[in-house]
Enzyme design. Structure first.
Site, short mmCIF file in Angstrom:
data_model
loop_
_atom_site.label_atom_id
_atom_site.label_comp_id
_atom_site.label_asym_id
_atom_site.label_seq_id
_atom_site.Cartn_x
_atom_site.Cartn_y
_atom_site.Cartn_z
NE ARG A 79 0.09 0.43 4.82
CZ ARG A 79 0.91 1.41 5.10
NH1 ARG A 79 0.86 2.55 4.44
NH2 ARG A 79 1.81 1.27 6.06
NE ARG A 137 -4.36 -24.88 28.83
CZ ARG A 137 -4.64 -25.81 29.76
NH1 ARG A 137 -3.67 -26.26 30.55
NH2 ARG A 137 -5.86 -26.28 29.92
NE ARG A 138 -9.54 -19.95 30.45
CZ ARG A 138 -10.70 -20.21 31.05
NH1 ARG A 138 -11.26 -19.28 31.82
NH2 ARG A 138 -11.28 -21.38 30.89
CB CYS A 164 2.22 -4.05 12.60
SG CYS A 164 2.02 -2.85 11.28
CG ASP A 224 10.29 -2.44 7.62
OD1 ASP A 224 11.27 -3.07 7.19
OD2 ASP A 224 10.22 -1.20 7.58
CG HIS A 241 6.96 -6.57 4.37
ND1 HIS A 241 5.86 -6.87 5.15
CD2 HIS A 241 7.26 -5.27 4.65
CE1 HIS A 241 5.52 -5.81 5.86
NE2 HIS A 241 6.36 -4.82 5.58
CE1 TYR A 288 7.39 -1.34 2.18
CE2 TYR A 288 8.42 -1.70 4.31
CZ TYR A 288 7.29 -1.48 3.55
OH TYR A 288 6.06 -1.40 4.16
CB ALA A 294 7.94 2.29 2.85
#
Length: 279
Positions: free
Chosen positions: A21, A133-134, A153, A176, A214, A216, A278
């Site tokens: 995007r 476990r919560r 994110c 990123d 990812h 860039y 970015a």
């Protein structure tokens, strides 16, 4: 740090081209996972210098529960690009960590909303029932995600106790590799150590799953060469990691810890590598 360098290699060698995007192309890899043993040292990258002060400021901002960056921006520009002209931020992690909206029906059948402090819930539960476990914290609120410029994110994390060690697993929808992941790693390692100290446990492992990991990159001649992170990451792969530093935290209650109560000891990184964000 070997685990991080292995992640870089994995995405560089096996990632697929993908548009983003931001308008800057990426090399993307689906769902890599890594885990680091926090007992071996604080996982602040040594193959490049990481600005731990900025990372710590960001974490303390999360823990403040603020939904604006008016105080944060005095120390770091990390979130400036996503806030409005008044410093308000739709995607304020701390608002959901410390004040997650919970709708409920009162005794008269009317719907009301109360705020849930998820971090305090984790601390209280660990003290009473460490085998639970919560121990889940989420920053993902669907209504916010529909309208926000940048939905969370790193949107969910879970604590888990094994023996007398506190472990943390982070799930991240988008990561990123060059800029964001080193910060996320240091941030959650710090948080795990803070909570472990508060509840009388030792630090265990930090584990991390990244749905879209990812790097860039750019196509030749498109005028966006400054956003290409591949050369800097390849440079890091040639550098030998140094011993990890230690994070020292003052012996104070969790909710009383301030910036000056943290210090990094024995950090000897390679020189900085500049990566452009970015947006």
């Amino acid at each position: 740090m070997k685990e991080y360098l292995d992640l870089v290699r994995l995405v560089l060698e096996n990632g697929t081209p993908k548009q983003s995007r931001t308008g800057v192309d990426t090399i993307s890899y689906f769902c890599p996972f890594y885990s680091v043993n926090l007992a071996n040292g604080f996982p602040l990258l040594t193959t490049k210098e990481v600005n731990f002060a900025a990372c710590l400021r960001e974490l303390l901002w999360y823990l403040s529960g603020e939904d604006h960056i008016r105080n944060l921006r005095q120390h770091t520009k990390i979130w400036n690009a996503w806030a409005d002209e008044h410093g308000n931020l739709e995607t304020a992690y701390g608002r959901y960590w410390r004040r997650f909206p919970h709708p409920y029906q009162d005794g008269h059948g009317k719907w009301r909303v109360r705020e849930v402090d998820q971090i305090q819930y984790i601390i209280d539960t660990l003290k009473k029932e460490p085998t639970s476990r919560r121990l889940v914290v989420t920053a993902w609120e669907p209504g916010n995600a529909e309208t926000s410029k940048l939905p969370p994110c790193h949107y969910s994390f879970v604590f888990n106790v094994q023996g007398d060690h506190l472990n943390c697993h982070l799930t991240q929808r988008s990561g990123d590799i060059a800029l964001g992941i080193p910060f996320n790693l240091a941030c959650y390692a710090t948080l795990t150590q803070m909570i472990a100290h508060e509840v009388g446990l030792q630090v265990g492992h930090f584990a991390h799953t990244i749905i879209d990991a990812h790097i860039y990159t750019t196509r030749p001649g498109n005028g966006m060469e400054e956003y290409d992170h591949i050369p800097g990451l390849r440079d890091q792969l040639t550098r030998e990691p140094h011993p990890l530093p230690r994070l020292i935290i003052a012996d104070k209650p969790f909710n009383e810890l301030r910036f000056e109560d943290f210090r990094i000891e024995g950090y000897n990184p390679h020189p900085k590598i500049k990566f452009k964000v970015a947006v």
